[in-house]
Design a protein around this motif. Structure first.
Motif, PDB file in Angstrom:
ATOM      1  N   ASP A   9      -0.796  -1.286  -8.343  1.00  0.00           N
ATOM      2  CA  ASP A   9      -1.206  -1.335  -9.643  1.00  0.00           C
ATOM      3  C   ASP A   9      -1.959  -2.708  -9.822  1.00  0.00           C
ATOM      4  O   ASP A   9      -2.037  -3.649  -8.834  1.00  0.00           O
ATOM      5  CB  ASP A   9       0.240  -1.795 -10.536  1.00  0.00           C
ATOM      6  CG  ASP A   9       1.080  -0.357 -10.296  1.00  0.00           C
ATOM      7  OD1 ASP A   9       0.563   0.740 -10.479  1.00  0.00           O
ATOM      8  OD2 ASP A   9       2.263  -0.770 -10.097  1.00  0.00           O
ATOM      9  N   GLY A  10      -2.354  -3.191 -11.045  1.00  0.00           N
ATOM     10  CA  GLY A  10      -2.946  -4.580 -11.194  1.00  0.00           C
ATOM     11  C   GLY A  10      -4.153  -4.547 -10.473  1.00  0.00           C
ATOM     12  O   GLY A  10      -4.990  -3.950 -10.442  1.00  0.00           O
ATOM     13  N   ILE A  11      -4.222  -5.820  -9.700  1.00  0.00           N
ATOM     14  CA  ILE A  11      -5.190  -6.137  -8.642  1.00  0.00           C
ATOM     15  C   ILE A  11      -5.318  -5.367  -7.530  1.00  0.00           C
ATOM     16  O   ILE A  11      -6.130  -5.435  -6.601  1.00  0.00           O
ATOM     17  CB  ILE A  11      -5.144  -7.725  -8.524  1.00  0.00           C
ATOM     18  CG1 ILE A  11      -4.037  -7.870  -7.903  1.00  0.00           C
ATOM     19  CG2 ILE A  11      -5.694  -8.438  -9.697  1.00  0.00           C
ATOM     20  CD1 ILE A  11      -4.144  -9.709  -7.093  1.00  0.00           C
ATOM     21  N   GLY A  12      -4.117  -4.308  -7.355  1.00  0.00           N
ATOM     22  CA  GLY A  12      -3.820  -3.854  -6.132  1.00  0.00           C
ATOM     23  C   GLY A  12      -5.299  -2.970  -5.803  1.00  0.00           C
ATOM     24  O   GLY A  12      -5.827  -3.085  -4.716  1.00  0.00           O
ATOM     25  N   PRO A  13      -5.715  -1.967  -6.693  1.00  0.00           N
ATOM     26  CA  PRO A  13      -7.055  -1.341  -6.206  1.00  0.00           C
ATOM     27  C   PRO A  13      -8.107  -2.027  -5.867  1.00  0.00           C
ATOM     28  O   PRO A  13      -8.736  -1.849  -5.108  1.00  0.00           O
ATOM     29  CB  PRO A  13      -7.292  -0.549  -7.679  1.00  0.00           C
ATOM     30  CG  PRO A  13      -5.886  -0.331  -8.242  1.00  0.00           C
ATOM     31  CD  PRO A  13      -5.122  -1.742  -8.047  1.00  0.00           C
ATOM     32  N   ALA A  65       0.180   3.864   9.964  1.00  0.00           N
ATOM     33  CA  ALA A  65       0.628   2.337   9.484  1.00  0.00           C
ATOM     34  C   ALA A  65       0.044   2.661   7.918  1.00  0.00           C
ATOM     35  O   ALA A  65      -0.476   3.761   7.652  1.00  0.00           O
ATOM     36  CB  ALA A  65      -0.462   1.380  10.072  1.00  0.00           C
ATOM     37  N   ILE A  66       0.760   1.679   7.090  1.00  0.00           N
ATOM     38  CA  ILE A  66       0.326   1.862   5.663  1.00  0.00           C
ATOM     39  C   ILE A  66      -0.228   0.431   5.380  1.00  0.00           C
ATOM     40  O   ILE A  66       0.317  -0.606   5.514  1.00  0.00           O
ATOM     41  CB  ILE A  66       1.708   1.895   5.006  1.00  0.00           C
ATOM     42  CG1 ILE A  66       2.359   3.538   5.534  1.00  0.00           C
ATOM     43  CG2 ILE A  66       1.571   2.172   3.420  1.00  0.00           C
ATOM     44  CD1 ILE A  66       3.937   3.336   5.773  1.00  0.00           C
ATOM     45  N   LEU A  67      -1.308   0.702   4.527  1.00  0.00           N
ATOM     46  CA  LEU A  67      -1.784  -0.516   3.755  1.00  0.00           C
ATOM     47  C   LEU A  67      -1.621  -0.330   2.289  1.00  0.00           C
ATOM     48  O   LEU A  67      -1.793   0.426   1.748  1.00  0.00           O
ATOM     49  CB  LEU A  67      -3.110  -0.723   4.066  1.00  0.00           C
ATOM     50  CG  LEU A  67      -4.010  -2.015   3.239  1.00  0.00           C
ATOM     51  CD1 LEU A  67      -3.467  -3.208   3.997  1.00  0.00           C
ATOM     52  CD2 LEU A  67      -5.416  -1.698   3.418  1.00  0.00           C
ATOM     53  N   MET A  68      -0.799  -1.495   1.565  1.00  0.00           N
ATOM     54  CA  MET A  68      -0.376  -1.578   0.318  1.00  0.00           C
ATOM     55  C   MET A  68      -1.243  -2.718  -0.371  1.00  0.00           C
ATOM     56  O   MET A  68      -1.366  -3.807   0.208  1.00  0.00           O
ATOM     57  CB  MET A  68       1.200  -1.426   0.331  1.00  0.00           C
ATOM     58  CG  MET A  68       1.507  -0.941  -1.034  1.00  0.00           C
ATOM     59  SD  MET A  68       3.193  -1.179  -1.448  1.00  0.00           S
ATOM     60  CE  MET A  68       3.075  -2.781  -2.302  1.00  0.00           C
ATOM     61  N   GLY A  69      -1.420  -2.468  -1.725  1.00  0.00           N
ATOM     62  CA  GLY A  69      -1.954  -3.401  -2.658  1.00  0.00           C
ATOM     63  C   GLY A  69      -0.594  -4.325  -2.991  1.00  0.00           C
ATOM     64  O   GLY A  69      -0.032  -5.113  -2.358  1.00  0.00           O
ATOM     65  N   ALA A  70      -0.427  -4.104  -4.416  1.00  0.00           N
ATOM     66  CA  ALA A  70       0.871  -4.476  -5.008  1.00  0.00           C
ATOM     67  C   ALA A  70       1.138  -3.691  -6.257  1.00  0.00           C
ATOM     68  O   ALA A  70       0.508  -2.829  -6.598  1.00  0.00           O
ATOM     69  CB  ALA A  70       0.436  -5.890  -5.628  1.00  0.00           C
ATOM     70  N   VAL A  71       2.498  -3.834  -6.670  1.00  0.00           N
ATOM     71  CA  VAL A  71       2.952  -3.166  -7.714  1.00  0.00           C
ATOM     72  C   VAL A  71       3.605  -3.874  -8.738  1.00  0.00           C
ATOM     73  O   VAL A  71       4.034  -5.206  -8.690  1.00  0.00           O
ATOM     74  CB  VAL A  71       4.059  -2.050  -7.089  1.00  0.00           C
ATOM     75  CG1 VAL A  71       3.764  -0.923  -6.060  1.00  0.00           C
ATOM     76  CG2 VAL A  71       5.331  -2.856  -6.706  1.00  0.00           C
ATOM     77  N   GLY A  72       3.419  -3.246  -9.968  1.00  0.00           N
ATOM     78  CA  GLY A  72       3.988  -3.866 -11.146  1.00  0.00           C
ATOM     79  C   GLY A  72       3.158  -4.064 -12.309  1.00  0.00           C
ATOM     80  O   GLY A  72       2.049  -4.326 -11.976  1.00  0.00           O
ATOM     81  N   GLY A  73       3.667  -4.384 -13.366  1.00  0.00           N
ATOM     82  CA  GLY A  73       2.923  -4.810 -14.450  1.00  0.00           C
ATOM     83  C   GLY A  73       3.725  -4.790 -15.736  1.00  0.00           C
ATOM     84  O   GLY A  73       4.559  -4.006 -15.805  1.00  0.00           O
ATOM     85  N   PRO A  74       3.042  -5.426 -16.931  1.00  0.00           N
ATOM     86  CA  PRO A  74       3.989  -5.516 -18.061  1.00  0.00           C
ATOM     87  C   PRO A  74       4.246  -3.956 -18.854  1.00  0.00           C
ATOM     88  O   PRO A  74       5.217  -3.927 -19.341  1.00  0.00           O
ATOM     89  CB  PRO A  74       3.202  -6.284 -19.036  1.00  0.00           C
ATOM     90  CG  PRO A  74       1.823  -6.648 -18.388  1.00  0.00           C
ATOM     91  CD  PRO A  74       1.998  -6.390 -16.743  1.00  0.00           C
ATOM     92  N   GLY A 279       1.711 -10.598  -5.942  1.00  0.00           N
ATOM     93  CA  GLY A 279       2.094  -9.089  -6.636  1.00  0.00           C
ATOM     94  C   GLY A 279       0.828  -8.971  -7.392  1.00  0.00           C
ATOM     95  O   GLY A 279      -0.360  -9.170  -6.827  1.00  0.00           O
ATOM     96  N   ALA A 280       0.858  -7.791  -8.271  1.00  0.00           N
ATOM     97  CA  ALA A 280      -0.166  -7.388  -9.060  1.00  0.00           C
ATOM     98  C   ALA A 280      -1.062  -8.170  -9.744  1.00  0.00           C
ATOM     99  O   ALA A 280      -1.910  -7.600 -10.463  1.00  0.00           O
ATOM    100  CB  ALA A 280       0.462  -6.114  -9.585  1.00  0.00           C
ATOM    101  N   ALA A 281      -0.583  -9.320 -10.058  1.00  0.00           N
ATOM    102  CA  ALA A 281      -1.381 -10.266 -11.090  1.00  0.00           C
ATOM    103  C   ALA A 281      -2.214  -9.612 -12.062  1.00  0.00           C
ATOM    104  O   ALA A 281      -3.262  -9.712 -12.204  1.00  0.00           O
ATOM    105  CB  ALA A 281      -2.494 -10.960  -9.984  1.00  0.00           C
TER     106      ALA A 281
END
Ligand code: NAD
Length: 357
Positions: A9-13, A65-74, A279-281
């Protein structure tokens, strides 16, 4: 080298998109890399009403292996607990047995002025925190809320570690120290907690198998203090889930920006989930403002720890160093008055450096 990419989520993509471009360059250079993308966190809820959709878990299981961005958001903050984005992350760690969290805190000399500590305290900082990730008070049972005998409501959690759990994370710490300067500091609270007394006994016993590693012990309250007083005394720190959670965030700030620091979470066979520590900033999402370097450096960790390609890891890290040396800065690492580039332009610079390396 089969990689599952979970932007989140957020800046992840945005940040994962830049790391993906790095993978494309490496693939063009002849490395046998393939990758597939799947939603996790809030994106999982949007796509499949589940922060860890079954298809995402299946992809992650099948990958090396797994590459993850970040999760979360309002947008997801009001969802019931099992649907919350961070549940996706906790579940994937547990499902894949990712018990060893490696968090390097490395201060790039070019960014010494971005640290909140004096340059002489942090310059040359290069430490590694090895945090246990699937046990301790975060998972111990029983836990919950109840009414006590006096009629007051109370909450309770259980701190818990078994000897095998301590042994396997301690061995990761010893092995890491062996590959670095040979110094390992085990952090606990053995003056107060039974769990920590067992922790200290177990780590001390294992030290006999690692005669080449100098083991020391430190109470967590002192470690928190020493990290800001004299962080360069540490090389590798090994600790439990709760203490590691706090100390690794503290250590990350010594290195300047949250946007620079990668992490790895490994299983017993070296398979890993790699992600930036931030985090997802949501405050900067979708605006080409995020620093993609922590995600790109997470890829470097992937090549070092899962794929045993230290040469590729060094090439990626060298490219990041060279763009910093050239003075490129995203907003989070820029000093007041310094020119700032966006996510995409920072990615372009790393790609150019990689191609010429
Ligand atoms: P955060 O790390 O997302 O952001 C903290 C601050 O750092 C913000 O000002 C943000 O703009 C900045 N920042 C973070 N990463 C940056 C980057 N790459 N480049 C430039 N600036 C960056 O922490 P938060 O604000 O506490 O949390 C936001 C959301 O992220 C919440 O929903 C939280 O639950 C989630 N979160 C997820 C993870 C994870 O996925 N591992 C970790 C922490 C927080």
């Amino acid at each position: 080298m089969k990689i599952a990419i979970l932007p989140g989520d957020g800046i992840g993509p945005e940040i994962v998109g830049q790391a993906q471009r790095v993978l494309d360059v490496l693939r063009d250079d002849g490395l046998a890399i393939s990758y597939d993308t799947a939603p996790i966190g809030g994106a999982g809820c949007d796509a499949a009403q589940d922060p860890l959709p079954p298809a995402t878990l299946a992809l992650a299981r099948a990958a090396d292996a797994i590459l993850m961005g970040a999760v979360g958001g309002p947008r997801y903050d009001t969802l019931p607990r099992p649907m919350r984005p961070e549940q996706g992350l906790l579940r994937i760690r547990r499902e894949l047995g990712l018990f060893a969290n490696l968090r390097p805190a490395l201060l790039y000399p070019e960014l010494a002025a971005a640290s909140s500590l004096k340059a002489e305290v942090v310059s040359g900082l290069d430490l590694l925190i090895v945090r246990e990730l699937t046990g301790d008070i975060y998972f111990g049972q029983p836990r919950g809320r109840r009414r006590n005998a006096e009629g007051a409501d109370e909450g309770f959690d259980t701190m818990h570690y078994s000897v095998p759990e301590i042994e396997r994370i301690a061995r990761v710490g010893f092995e890491a120290a062996r590959k670095r300067s040979g110094r390992l500091c085990s952090v606990d609270k053995a003056n107060v907690l039974d769990t920590s007394i067992l922790w200290r006994e177990t780590v001390t016993r294992l030290a006999a198998d690692y005669a080449d590693v100098a083991l020391t012990h430190m109470y967590v309250d002192n470690a928190a203090m020493q990290l800001v007083k004299n962080p360069k005394q540490f090389d590798v720190i090994v600790t439990g889930n709760l203490f590691g959670d706090i100390l690794s965030d503290e250590a990350s700030m010594l290195a300047g920006s949250i946007g620079m620091l990668p992490s790895a979470s490994l299983d017993a066979n070296g398979k890993g989930l790699y992600e930036p520590i931030h985090g997802a900033a949501p405050d900067i999402a979708g605006r080409d403002l995020a620093n993609p370097l922590a995600t790109i450096l997470s890829l470097a960790m992937m090549f070092r720890h899962t794929f045993a390609h230290a040469d590729v890891a060094q090439r990626i890290e060298g490219s990041v160093r060279s763009v910093l040396r050239r003075g490129l800065r995203t907003g989070d690492i820029a000093l007041p008055g310094e020119a700032v580039v966006g996510t995409r332009a920072m990615g372009d610079a790393v790609i150019a450096a990689l191609r010429s390396s």
